[in-house]
Design an enzyme around this catalytic site. Structure first.
Site, PDB file in Angstrom:
ATOM      1  N   ARG A 168      -3.921  -1.432  -2.712  1.00  0.00           N
ATOM      2  CA  ARG A 168      -2.759  -0.571  -2.604  1.00  0.00           C
ATOM      3  C   ARG A 168      -2.677  -0.004  -1.271  1.00  0.00           C
ATOM      4  NH1 ARG A 168      -1.714   5.079  -6.124  1.00  0.00           N
ATOM      5  NH2 ARG A 168      -3.668   5.637  -5.285  1.00  0.00           N
ATOM      6  N   ASP A 449      -7.089  13.657  -5.945  1.00  0.00           N
ATOM      7  CA  ASP A 449      -6.708  13.026  -4.675  1.00  0.00           C
ATOM      8  C   ASP A 449      -5.515  13.613  -4.058  1.00  0.00           C
ATOM      9  OD1 ASP A 449      -4.616  11.962  -6.367  1.00  0.00           O
ATOM     10  OD2 ASP A 449      -5.423   9.838  -6.144  1.00  0.00           O
TER      11      ASP A 449
END
Length: 540
Positions: A168, A449
Site C-alpha cells: 500500500r 493507526d
C-alpha cells in the site's frame, strides 16, 4: 529511457547508507522522474477538484450517484479482471508496516496475503521509507533473515507457501520532501509505488506472483483513472504485459462510495476488487460533512458496522464487486491479545469471531487482521462458512442501496465525557508515536493507526463546532475540550518515559479540536516535524 538525463533532474535530500543505495539506483531514479513529470500535474488537478467538491458539501450540496456515468453502472456486461496468481484466495490478510521484523513475522503468519503498508501504519520518515523498500526487496527474494542485538534470530519459514505480498503506497495527498524532481517534492504515491514496482515486478512474476497494490484514500473514479494510467506506462517501460499489475481499492471515503462501479471500470484489467476501509470511511463521513449539524455522530464506540450508513456501504460494495467479478474484501480486526487478563481476552476474541462471521455471511471474500494471533480466528470462520477460495458467485443483485441510505447519519447513542477522553487519549497516543517515527501503536489492546486518530480528532472538532451536550449535561465548548486535552496530556506524560513527545502532540492536537481550523489530514499537519531533508543531494 535516457537514464542519465532523467536522473540528473532528481535531488535526494535524505541520508542513504550502503544497504540502501541499490534501491536508489540511477535507473530507479530515472523511472521516478519520468512518472513524476508525466502524472504530477494531473494529481495536483485532482487534489484541487477535491477542494471544489468540499466547498459544495459545505454549501449543503449532498453527494449522489453521478448522472454522467450512469451508463457504466447500468451496463451489466463489463467485468473487472479475473483474479491474478496468488490473489484467487484472500480469505485472511494481515496488515502492518514495513520494518524488517514485521515483514518476517507477517510472511510467517497463517494468512493468505500480507499488505505491507507505507501509508497509515508507517510514519514516513526517510529511513522508514527507504529501509522499508530494502526489506520488501529482500522479502520478495526470500533473503530477509536477520539477528537482533542479544542473539534472537528472525527467519522465514520453509514449511509452507508464504503469503502473497501486496503493497500500500501513500495516498495522493502526501508528498515526499526528501526526493525532489525539478526542485519539487515527488508524490508519495508515485515514490512508494515506483521504487517497489521497478525493483520487484519482474522478480515477482518469475516467482509466480506479480506486483500487487492496495490503493488508498481515493475520492473519485478520476483518481482511479490516474492510477490506471500510471500502471499502463509502468508496465510498458519494463516491457511486461498490461494487466500484470493489480490494484485493490480501499473504499474509505464517502465520495468514493458513490463511484464504486466507476472505480472498478477505470482499473478494469488491473482491478483486484474493493475493500471496506471501515475506520477511514467513518473519518471521511465526519470530515466531509463536518459543517453540517445533521451529521453529528455519537461516541466512536457507538458507530459500528451495524450503523445505517455503514451497513449500506457494505451491501453496495459486495453487490458491486461480485457483479463485476472481483473480490469484496472486509475490514480490520484491530484487537491485540490481552495476555494479562484471560477473561477480557476471551471477550475480545469472541468479538473478533462475531465480526468475521458477520463479514463472511454478508458475502465478503476475505478480511483483515492486525495481529498474527487473530489469523486463526478469522481463518476458522472463513474456512467454515466459505469452503471455496472466494464467493464471487454470491450475487446480491436484488439489493438496492440509495444515496439516502449511504448518507443515513441516524446513529443511536450519546456523546459522553468518557468518549471525549478516549478520543483525546487515542489522538495524543498516536500523534506522539508518529512524531517519534512510529506509525502503528497499541493503545488499550487495539492496534491504532492514522485512521482511528483521524476519527478521534474529527469527532472532537465536530462536537465543539456544533456545541453538543454530553450525556452528563455539559456543553462541549472550545474551552472544555482544551481543558480535558490538557488533563489527558498530563496523565499520559506522567506515565511515559523521558523524552516523549506528548507536549508536541498536544500543541498540534489543540489546533484541531476547537471547531475552527481543520487540517485535511493529521499526517499532512505533522509531516514537517519528521522531515530531515538536507540542503545538498546525497551522494549515491
Amino acid at each position: 529511457m535516457d537514464t542519465k538525463t532523467l536522473a540528473s533532474a532528481a535531488s535526494v535530500l535524505g541520508a542513504v547508507d550502503d544497504s540502501q543505495k541499490a534501491i536508489l539506483s540511477p535507473e530507479a531514479i530515472a523511472f521516478l522522474v519520468l512518472l513524476h513529470r508525466t502524472f504530477d500535474p494531473t494529481r495536483k488537478a485532482l487534489l484541487a477538484r477535491r477542494e471544489v467538491r468540499q466547498a459544495a458539501l459545505d454549501a449543503g450540496v449532498l453527494p449522489t450517484f453521478l448522472p454522467e456515468t450512469k451508463y457504466i453502472r447500468d451496463d451489466p456486461i463489463w467485468q473487472g479482471a479475473p483474479p491474478a496468481p496468488g490473489l484467487v484466495d484472500r480469505r485472511v490478510e494481515i496488515t502492518g508496516p514495513t520494518d524488517r521484523k514485521m515483514v518476517i513475522n507477517a510472511l510467517n503468519s497463517e494468512v493468505w496475503t500480507y499488505m505491507a503498508d507505507f501509508e497509515d501504519a508507517t510514519a514516513p520518515t526517510w529511513d522508514n521509507l527507504i529501509s522499508g523498500q530494502v526489506n520488501l526487496f529482500d522479502g520478495v527474494r526470500r533473503q530477509i533473515d536477520f539477528t537482533v542485538p542479544g542473539g534472537k534470530e528472525y527467519k522465514l519459514r520453509t514449511d509452507r507457501t508464504l503469503p502473497t505480498l501486496i503493497v500500500r503506497p501513500r495516498g495522493w495527498h502526501l508528498e515526499e520532501k526528501h526526493f525532489l524532481v525539478d526542485g519539487q517534492p515527488i508524490s508519495g504515491s508515485i515514490f512508494d509505488f515506483g521504487l517497489y514496482f521497478f525493483h520487484n515486478a519482474k522478480e515477482l512474476i518469475k516467482r509466480g506472483s506479480g506486483p500487487y497494490f492496495y490503493l488508498p484514500k481515493m475520492e473519485s473514479h478520476l483518481e482511479a483513472r490516474l492510477w490506471n494510467d500510471i500502471f499502463k506506462l509502468s508496465q510498458d517501460i519494463l516491457e511486461i504485459p498490461r494487466g500484470t499489475i493489480r490494484g485493490t481499492v480501499l473504499i474509505e471515503t464517502i465520495m468514493a462510495a458513490f463511484e464504486m462501479d466507476e472505480i472498478i471500470y477505470e482499473l478494469r484489467e488491473h482491478s483486484s476488487g474493493l475493500n471496506c476501509g471501515r475506520w477511514d470511511y467513518i473519518f471521511s463521513f465526519i470530515k466531509k460533512f463536518r459543517n453540517n449539524p445533521a451529521f453529528v455522530l455519537p461516541d466512536r464506540s457507538q458507530v459500528t458496522m451495524t450503523s445505517g450508513f455503514m451497513q449500506a456501504y457494505v451491501k453496495l460494495l459486495i453487490k458491486t464487486c461480485h457483479r463485476r467479478g472481483v473480490h469484496a474484501m472486509g475490514g480490520m480486526a484491530a484487537q491485540i491479545p490481552i495476555k494479562t487478563d484471560a477473561a477480557a481476552n476471551k471477550v475480545a476474541m469472541e468479538g473478533v469471531y462475531k465480526d468475521k462471521l458477520r463479514e463472511v455471511t454478508a458475502g465478503h471474500d476475505g478480511t483483515w487482521v492486525a495481529h498474527p494471533a487473530l489469523a486463526p480466528i478469522a481463518s476458522e470462520v472463513f474456512n467454515k462458512m466459505m469452503p471455496t477460495p472466494n464467493q464471487l458467485f454470491k450475487r446480491t443483485d436484488d439489493v438496492e442501496v440509495s444515496a439516502a441510505m449511504l448518507l443515513d447519519s441516524n446513529v443511536p447513542g450519546e456523546v459522553t465525557e468518557d468518549g471525549i477522553r478516549k478520543n483525546l487519549g487515542i489522538g495524543l497516543g498516536y500523534m506522539e508515536a508518529w512524531l517519534r517515527g512510529v506509525g502503528c501503536v497499541p493503545i488499550n489492546f487495539l492496534m491504532e493507526d492514522a485512521a482511528t486518530a483521524e476519527v478521534s480528532r474529527s469527532q472532537l472538532w465536530q462536537w465543539v463546532k456544533h456545541q453538543v451536550t454530553t450525556a452528563e449535561g455539559v456543553k462541549v465548548t472550545k474551552d472544555y475540550a482544551l481543558r480535558i486535552l490538557d488533563e489527558e496530556t498530563a496523565k499520559l506524560e506522567k506515565s511515559a518515559p523521558k523524552g516523549n513527545k506528548f507536549r508536541a502532540a498536544q500543541k498540534y492536537f489543540a489546533t484541531q479540536i476547537t471547531g475552527e481550523d481543520y487540517a485535511d489530514f493529521l499526517t499532512s499537519l505533522l509531516y514537517d516535524e519528521i522531515v530531515t531533508a538536507n540542503s545538498a543531494s546525497a551522494k549515491l
